[in-house]
Motif scaffolding. Structure first.
Motif, mmCIF file in Angstrom:
data_model
loop_
_atom_site.group_PDB
_atom_site.id
_atom_site.type_symbol
_atom_site.label_atom_id
_atom_site.label_comp_id
_atom_site.label_asym_id
_atom_site.label_seq_id
_atom_site.Cartn_x
_atom_site.Cartn_y
_atom_site.Cartn_z
ATOM 1 N N ARG A 124 85.413 37.116 52.035
ATOM 2 C CA ARG A 124 84.763 38.428 51.933
ATOM 3 C C ARG A 124 83.925 38.715 53.178
ATOM 4 O O ARG A 124 83.936 39.834 53.707
ATOM 5 C CB ARG A 124 83.883 38.482 50.692
ATOM 6 C CG ARG A 124 83.322 39.873 50.403
ATOM 7 C CD ARG A 124 82.282 39.835 49.310
ATOM 8 N NE ARG A 124 81.090 39.134 49.760
ATOM 9 C CZ ARG A 124 80.128 39.710 50.489
ATOM 10 N NH1 ARG A 124 80.238 40.983 50.857
ATOM 11 N NH2 ARG A 124 79.077 39.021 50.856
ATOM 12 N N HIS A 128 84.356 41.758 55.835
ATOM 13 C CA HIS A 128 83.225 42.627 56.162
ATOM 14 C C HIS A 128 82.984 42.661 57.669
ATOM 15 O O HIS A 128 82.701 43.724 58.239
ATOM 16 C CB HIS A 128 81.970 42.116 55.447
ATOM 17 C CG HIS A 128 80.736 42.913 55.738
ATOM 18 N ND1 HIS A 128 80.526 44.173 55.224
ATOM 19 C CD2 HIS A 128 79.642 42.643 56.507
ATOM 20 C CE1 HIS A 128 79.363 44.637 55.645
ATOM 21 N NE2 HIS A 128 78.811 43.731 56.427
ATOM 22 N N ASP A 298 91.622 43.762 48.649
ATOM 23 C CA ASP A 298 90.349 43.073 48.882
ATOM 24 C C ASP A 298 89.333 43.996 49.549
ATOM 25 O O ASP A 298 88.145 43.986 49.205
ATOM 26 C CB ASP A 298 90.568 41.832 49.738
ATOM 27 C CG ASP A 298 91.310 40.735 48.980
ATOM 28 O OD1 ASP A 298 91.296 40.773 47.735
ATOM 29 O OD2 ASP A 298 91.910 39.851 49.626
ATOM 30 N N HIS A 299 89.794 44.799 50.512
ATOM 31 C CA HIS A 299 88.877 45.743 51.164
ATOM 32 C C HIS A 299 88.370 46.787 50.159
ATOM 33 O O HIS A 299 87.187 47.163 50.181
ATOM 34 C CB HIS A 299 89.573 46.444 52.335
ATOM 35 C CG HIS A 299 89.611 45.624 53.591
ATOM 36 N ND1 HIS A 299 88.472 45.254 54.268
ATOM 37 C CD2 HIS A 299 90.660 45.105 54.298
ATOM 38 C CE1 HIS A 299 88.798 44.553 55.332
ATOM 39 N NE2 HIS A 299 90.122 44.447 55.376
ATOM 40 N N ASP A 302 85.750 45.339 47.983
ATOM 41 C CA ASP A 302 84.486 45.116 48.692
ATOM 42 C C ASP A 302 83.660 46.391 48.827
ATOM 43 O O ASP A 302 82.456 46.318 49.121
ATOM 44 C CB ASP A 302 84.759 44.547 50.095
ATOM 45 C CG ASP A 302 85.295 43.122 50.042
ATOM 46 O OD1 ASP A 302 85.095 42.460 49.001
ATOM 47 O OD2 ASP A 302 85.913 42.680 51.031
ATOM 48 N N GLU A 304 81.323 49.298 48.123
ATOM 49 C CA GLU A 304 80.216 49.404 47.166
ATOM 50 C C GLU A 304 79.892 50.845 46.787
ATOM 51 O O GLU A 304 79.104 51.077 45.875
ATOM 52 C CB GLU A 304 78.968 48.731 47.747
ATOM 53 C CG GLU A 304 79.155 47.231 47.985
ATOM 54 C CD GLU A 304 77.920 46.586 48.581
ATOM 55 O OE1 GLU A 304 76.973 47.351 48.914
ATOM 56 O OE2 GLU A 304 77.899 45.364 48.735
#
Length: 317
Positions: A124, A128, A298-299, A302, A304
């Motif tokens: 992760r 990022h 996955d992106h 991530d 938020e």
């Protein structure tokens, strides 16, 4: 010496000794002294002695040829430690011991959980870092504002991607092999991502050949791959500006005559854009559909902030 033997062998003395023996046994049955005593003599009163014993218990008073004069009495009713235990007791002790099967399973499970957590956290943080490195400061490195037309003839701008992830591909409908392969992969990627995250991503193809790729041509062509893929075209200058914003190289042969068939040379990448219009990552031909879908998923997970859902009837709502 003869007087002493006579005194020891006299009935009165023997009676006194017996009384002392009974008194000693009664005292031993109610309390446990640190040092125990036992009175013994040989047959015929030839000798008299007191035998000292430890605190484990008395073996009784013997007389004559080691004939017992009392029952063996232990001063503790609990089983000694050296006594063999039953299988149930051994299993019970093993269950609560520090090294047993349950403790080993818990240890392995905890270690595996920590390994999985730190591995996922490392991945992760790497995603990022990639997303932060590709964000533009002031002017975006990849991506930007554009104004084009979709396959239904409606205006489509960069603002229509706001609030959703977008997977942008540049190609053309007359491409003989590369574009069809990449659009097939885009369809697979899109379905896998939607299955995991919902319809929060827009699959977009922008033509590099606006002279031949009209909205009607795009609509017929893209229907063969996936109904949700959005085809965009426009004037040559608008398409050129869009390609320049996305750092896409394309070129057409010079002096092309009307109706003449030709090939367009262009970059072959999928550009993943986040809901704020920032470039996230480029997905090349070395990615399989499964690997690319995992990267995109996955992106998205991530992210938020809020995400808009694409609707069936009104894909831009």
């Amino acid at each position: 010496m003869g007087a002493i033997r006579t005194l020891r062998a006299s009935p009165a003395i023997r009676n006194e000794l017996k009384a002392l023996e009974v008194s000693s046994r009664r005292a031993f049955s109610t309390q446990r002294p640190a040092v125990l005593g036992r009175i013994a003599w040989k047959k015929g009163g030839q000798s008299l002695r007191v035998v000292q014993e430890n605190g484990l218990g008395s073996r009784g008073v013997t007389s004559g040829m080691q004939k017992p004069m009392g029952q063996t009495r232990l001063f503790s009713r609990s089983a000694p430690r050296w006594k063999l235990k039953t299988m149930e007791q051994i299993k019970a002790r093993n269950r609560v011991g520090p090294l047993n099967l349950t403790a080993a399973v818990l240890f392995v499970a905890t270690a595996a959980g920590l390994y999985a957590y730190f591995t996922n956290e490392k991945e992760r943080m790497a995603r990022h870092r990639i997303a932060q490195q590709t964000k533009g400061i002031g002017k975006p490195k990849v991506g930007g504002r554009f104004n084009l037309i979709d396959q239904d003839g409606n205006t489509f701008t960069s603002d229509d991607m706001s609030g959703r992830y977008a997977l942008v591909y540049f190609g053309f409908t007359h491409c003989p092999d590369i574009c069809p392969d990449e659009l097939d992969k885009m369809a697979l990627m899109y379905d896998k991502v939607v299955e995991k995250t919902g319809r929060v991503i827009l699959p977009i193809m922008i033509t590099c050949d606006p002279a031949r790729d009209t909205p009607a041509v795009l609509k017929e062509y893209l229907a063969e791959f996936h109904p949700d893929i959005i085809g965009l075209t426009g004037s040559y200058e608008n398409v050129k500006d869009t390609c320049k914003a996305y750092r896409v190289y394309f070129s057409t042969p010079p002096e092309v005559k009307p109706g003449q068939d030709y090939l367009v040379d262009h970059s072959i990448y999928f550009y993943l854009m986040d809901p704020e219009g920032d470039f996230v990552e480029a997905i090349g031909r070395n990615f399989t559909a499964d690997a690319a879908a995992k990267v995109i998923t996955d992106h998205i997970k991530d992210w938020e902030g809020p995400l808009k859902m694409q609707k069936k009837k009104d894909r831009w709502a």
